[in-house]
Design a protein around this motif. Sequence first.
Motif, PDB file in Angstrom:
ATOM      1  N   ILE A 162       0.730  -1.353   0.194  1.00 43.12           N
ATOM      2  CA  ILE A 162      -0.055  -0.059  -0.015  1.00 43.12           C
ATOM      3  C   ILE A 162       0.708   1.206  -0.024  1.00 43.12           C
ATOM      4  O   ILE A 162       0.763   2.213  -0.834  1.00 43.12           O
ATOM      5  N   LEU A 163       1.926   1.152   0.807  1.00 39.55           N
ATOM      6  CA  LEU A 163       2.883   2.446   0.785  1.00 39.55           C
ATOM      7  C   LEU A 163       3.656   2.315  -0.428  1.00 39.55           C
ATOM      8  O   LEU A 163       3.898   3.623  -0.831  1.00 39.55           O
ATOM      9  N   ASN A 164       4.094   1.478  -1.090  1.00 36.66           N
ATOM     10  CA  ASN A 164       4.673   1.461  -2.276  1.00 36.66           C
ATOM     11  C   ASN A 164       3.745   2.142  -3.447  1.00 36.66           C
ATOM     12  O   ASN A 164       4.446   2.882  -4.194  1.00 36.66           O
ATOM     13  N   ALA A 165       2.482   1.778  -3.233  1.00 38.66           N
ATOM     14  CA  ALA A 165       1.742   2.096  -4.147  1.00 38.66           C
ATOM     15  C   ALA A 165       1.275   3.646  -4.055  1.00 38.66           C
ATOM     16  O   ALA A 165       1.263   4.488  -5.138  1.00 38.66           O
ATOM     17  N   GLN A 166       1.159   4.055  -2.860  1.00 39.69           N
ATOM     18  CA  GLN A 166       0.945   5.512  -2.661  1.00 39.69           C
ATOM     19  C   GLN A 166       1.955   6.417  -3.113  1.00 39.69           C
ATOM     20  O   GLN A 166       1.883   7.393  -3.729  1.00 39.69           O
ATOM     21  N   SER A 167       3.368   5.964  -2.966  1.00 41.42           N
ATOM     22  CA  SER A 167       4.359   6.567  -3.247  1.00 41.42           C
ATOM     23  C   SER A 167       4.581   6.690  -4.992  1.00 41.42           C
ATOM     24  O   SER A 167       4.633   7.835  -5.471  1.00 41.42           O
ATOM     25  N   PHE A 168       4.168   5.870  -5.540  1.00 40.59           N
ATOM     26  CA  PHE A 168       4.156   5.674  -7.104  1.00 40.59           C
ATOM     27  C   PHE A 168       2.810   6.344  -7.643  1.00 40.59           C
ATOM     28  O   PHE A 168       2.990   7.134  -8.696  1.00 40.59           O
ATOM     29  N   GLU A 169       1.881   6.344  -6.922  1.00 44.91           N
ATOM     30  CA  GLU A 169       0.662   7.223  -7.408  1.00 44.91           C
ATOM     31  C   GLU A 169       0.963   8.556  -7.084  1.00 44.91           C
ATOM     32  O   GLU A 169       0.518   9.619  -8.077  1.00 44.91           O
ATOM     33  N   LYS A 170       1.508   9.234  -6.029  1.00 48.08           N
ATOM     34  CA  LYS A 170       1.887  10.355  -5.730  1.00 48.08           C
ATOM     35  C   LYS A 170       2.959  11.054  -6.870  1.00 48.08           C
ATOM     36  O   LYS A 170       2.684  12.192  -7.354  1.00 48.08           O
ATOM     37  N   ASN A 171       3.941  10.254  -7.277  1.00 45.62           N
ATOM     38  CA  ASN A 171       4.850  10.533  -8.285  1.00 45.62           C
ATOM     39  C   ASN A 171       4.153  10.485  -9.925  1.00 45.62           C
ATOM     40  O   ASN A 171       4.990  10.829 -10.824  1.00 45.62           O
ATOM     41  N   GLY A 172       2.921  10.068 -10.088  1.00 46.24           N
ATOM     42  CA  GLY A 172       2.280   9.952 -11.357  1.00 46.24           C
ATOM     43  C   GLY A 172       2.567   9.067 -12.116  1.00 46.24           C
ATOM     44  O   GLY A 172       2.607   9.156 -13.446  1.00 46.24           O
ATOM     45  N   TYR A 173       3.475   7.894 -11.597  1.00 47.65           N
ATOM     46  CA  TYR A 173       3.855   6.512 -12.250  1.00 47.65           C
ATOM     47  C   TYR A 173       2.613   5.600 -12.525  1.00 47.65           C
ATOM     48  O   TYR A 173       2.918   4.717 -13.311  1.00 47.65           O
ATOM     49  N   SER A 174       1.681   5.551 -11.525  1.00 48.09           N
ATOM     50  CA  SER A 174       0.672   4.458 -11.358  1.00 48.09           C
ATOM     51  C   SER A 174      -0.698   5.003 -11.052  1.00 48.09           C
ATOM     52  O   SER A 174      -0.832   6.034 -10.460  1.00 48.09           O
ATOM     53  N   MET A 175      -1.640   4.391 -11.612  1.00 44.84           N
ATOM     54  CA  MET A 175      -2.945   4.523 -11.249  1.00 44.84           C
ATOM     55  C   MET A 175      -3.175   3.509 -10.162  1.00 44.84           C
ATOM     56  O   MET A 175      -2.481   2.023 -10.166  1.00 44.84           O
ATOM     57  N   VAL A 176      -3.889   3.511  -9.024  1.00 39.76           N
ATOM     58  CA  VAL A 176      -4.040   2.740  -7.792  1.00 39.76           C
ATOM     59  C   VAL A 176      -5.446   2.395  -7.406  1.00 39.76           C
ATOM     60  O   VAL A 176      -6.392   3.482  -7.430  1.00 39.76           O
ATOM     61  N   ILE A 177      -5.667   1.307  -7.287  1.00 39.37           N
ATOM     62  CA  ILE A 177      -7.155   0.884  -6.631  1.00 39.37           C
ATOM     63  C   ILE A 177      -6.723  -0.114  -5.587  1.00 39.37           C
ATOM     64  O   ILE A 177      -6.086  -1.056  -5.637  1.00 39.37           O
ATOM     65  N   GLN A 178      -7.446  -0.146  -4.456  1.00 36.82           N
ATOM     66  CA  GLN A 178      -7.389  -1.173  -3.266  1.00 36.82           C
ATOM     67  C   GLN A 178      -8.231  -2.307  -3.545  1.00 36.82           C
ATOM     68  O   GLN A 178      -9.191  -2.177  -4.296  1.00 36.82           O
ATOM     69  N   GLU A 179      -7.800  -3.492  -2.968  1.00 36.78           N
ATOM     70  CA  GLU A 179      -8.717  -4.473  -3.057  1.00 36.78           C
ATOM     71  C   GLU A 179     -10.112  -4.395  -2.878  1.00 36.78           C
ATOM     72  O   GLU A 179     -10.998  -4.963  -3.531  1.00 36.78           O
ATOM     73  N   GLU A 180     -10.329  -3.483  -1.799  1.00 34.54           N
ATOM     74  CA  GLU A 180     -11.859  -3.352  -1.127  1.00 34.54           C
ATOM     75  C   GLU A 180     -12.679  -2.425  -2.275  1.00 34.54           C
ATOM     76  O   GLU A 180     -13.752  -2.597  -2.084  1.00 34.54           O
ATOM     77  N   GLU A 181     -12.052  -2.046  -3.253  1.00 37.04           N
ATOM     78  CA  GLU A 181     -12.787  -1.182  -4.224  1.00 37.04           C
ATOM     79  C   GLU A 181     -13.148  -1.874  -5.428  1.00 37.04           C
ATOM     80  O   GLU A 181     -13.805  -1.428  -6.262  1.00 37.04           O
ATOM     81  N   ILE A 182     -12.845  -3.204  -5.382  1.00 37.66           N
ATOM     82  CA  ILE A 182     -13.022  -4.015  -6.701  1.00 37.66           C
ATOM     83  C   ILE A 182     -14.219  -4.313  -6.900  1.00 37.66           C
ATOM     84  O   ILE A 182     -14.897  -5.213  -5.831  1.00 37.66           O
ATOM     85  N   THR A 183     -15.311  -3.881  -7.515  1.00 40.87           N
ATOM     86  CA  THR A 183     -16.540  -4.515  -7.867  1.00 40.87           C
ATOM     87  C   THR A 183     -16.737  -4.614  -9.138  1.00 40.87           C
ATOM     88  O   THR A 183     -15.770  -4.530 -10.188  1.00 40.87           O
ATOM     89  N   SER A 184     -17.929  -5.385  -9.680  1.00 44.35           N
ATOM     90  CA  SER A 184     -18.098  -5.368 -11.123  1.00 44.35           C
ATOM     91  C   SER A 184     -17.982  -4.231 -11.853  1.00 44.35           C
ATOM     92  O   SER A 184     -18.544  -3.365 -11.494  1.00 44.35           O
ATOM     93  N   GLY A 185     -17.108  -4.462 -12.885  1.00 35.01           N
ATOM     94  CA  GLY A 185     -16.966  -3.582 -14.030  1.00 35.01           C
ATOM     95  C   GLY A 185     -15.826  -2.535 -13.636  1.00 35.01           C
ATOM     96  O   GLY A 185     -15.276  -1.757 -14.794  1.00 35.01           O
ATOM     97  N   VAL A 186     -15.302  -2.543 -12.282  1.00 33.05           N
ATOM     98  CA  VAL A 186     -14.107  -1.636 -12.037  1.00 33.05           C
ATOM     99  C   VAL A 186     -13.067  -1.983 -12.742  1.00 33.05           C
ATOM    100  O   VAL A 186     -12.089  -0.884 -13.216  1.00 33.05           O
TER     101      VAL A 186
END
Length: 358
Positions: A292-316
């Motif tokens: 989660i911390l790794n992903a937050q760092s990459f998202e903050k720097n604009g390298y990645s789009m991030v979603i959490q496991e809990e956000e996965i629903t049909s169509g996401v």
Amino acid sequence: MNKLKIVMTGGGSAGHVTPNLALVPKLKGLGYEIEYIGTKNGIERSIIEKEKIKYNIIASGKLRRYIDIKNFSDPFKVVLGIFQAINILRKKKPNIVFSKGGFVSVPVVMAAHFCRIPVIAHESDITPGLANRISVPYCTKVCVTFPESLKNIKNNKGMLTGTPIRDELFQGSRIKGLEICGFNGDKPVLMIIGGSLGSKVINDAVREELNELLKRYNVVHICGKGNLDKDLLKVKGYKQFEYISTELPHVMNAADLVISRAGANVIFELLALKKPNLLIPLSKKSSRGDQILNAQSFEKNGYSMVIQEEEITSGVIFNKITELEKHQEKYKEAMNSSPAQNGVENIINIIDKYKRIY
């Protein structure tokens, strides 16, 4: 002077092994004889033996943060492993030990300290794993990947190096990658990789939306050992692998977009290859939260789009991937501007500097 020798260790997952391989060509070029210490049945054994590197076996218990009956027996395995590692190190007399972490590394690092052999460790994630936290007091220096990690390494042992990335990763061929997957290049390629052990959460989410994804993409899915869906083996445009190694550079080169876990090794490979990516970090329910911390760092720097496991629903998954594709140039631009670098040279310099001369 005797021939230079290095003993490498690390295991439990491919992420604790493959970065070692990135160092091997440079070490051999400097004249180092290389051996490895790992467990009998660990994933590290098959990976290392394929590289024709001498493999030495020790016992090692798993380090757990949860209640398990094996917590009572595994400490004895660690102690046994320490004595076995001492015996190996005394025979081999390496100039230095390099540890990539994982539970197998703990007895090796402690044994090296006892034998007064310098130890260089590498921590990929922002916060050290349990094995590395135990090992740090016995290490000479600890190489880290993220600047944020330095504050977690005490006694001025931390050194910012970046993560080692194998040269062959940059030698991949898109044409070969398409051939390996059986794709003809008529659609963008979406690659899914859930770590060397696979991810049931990601596997299930992707397969639930597979029909929709295949309308727009060819999909190559590295799903982990034992996770192939046999009912989908003949689906056109969908290629499954349990695990790939030598073919990986070609397949990654063929990928236009990537869905991945957020282990440090893989995300820095994606950064180095400038692959727009959607990260789904391992949740705190089943980890210490490092991804989660790794992903937050990459998202903050604009390298990645991030979603959490809990956000996965049909169509996401489909919606996020199409959004990623729409804005892919923005992510590539950010990755092109990244100061992050391949850590091979930095780590090699530290190993060579702190080696023991007999």
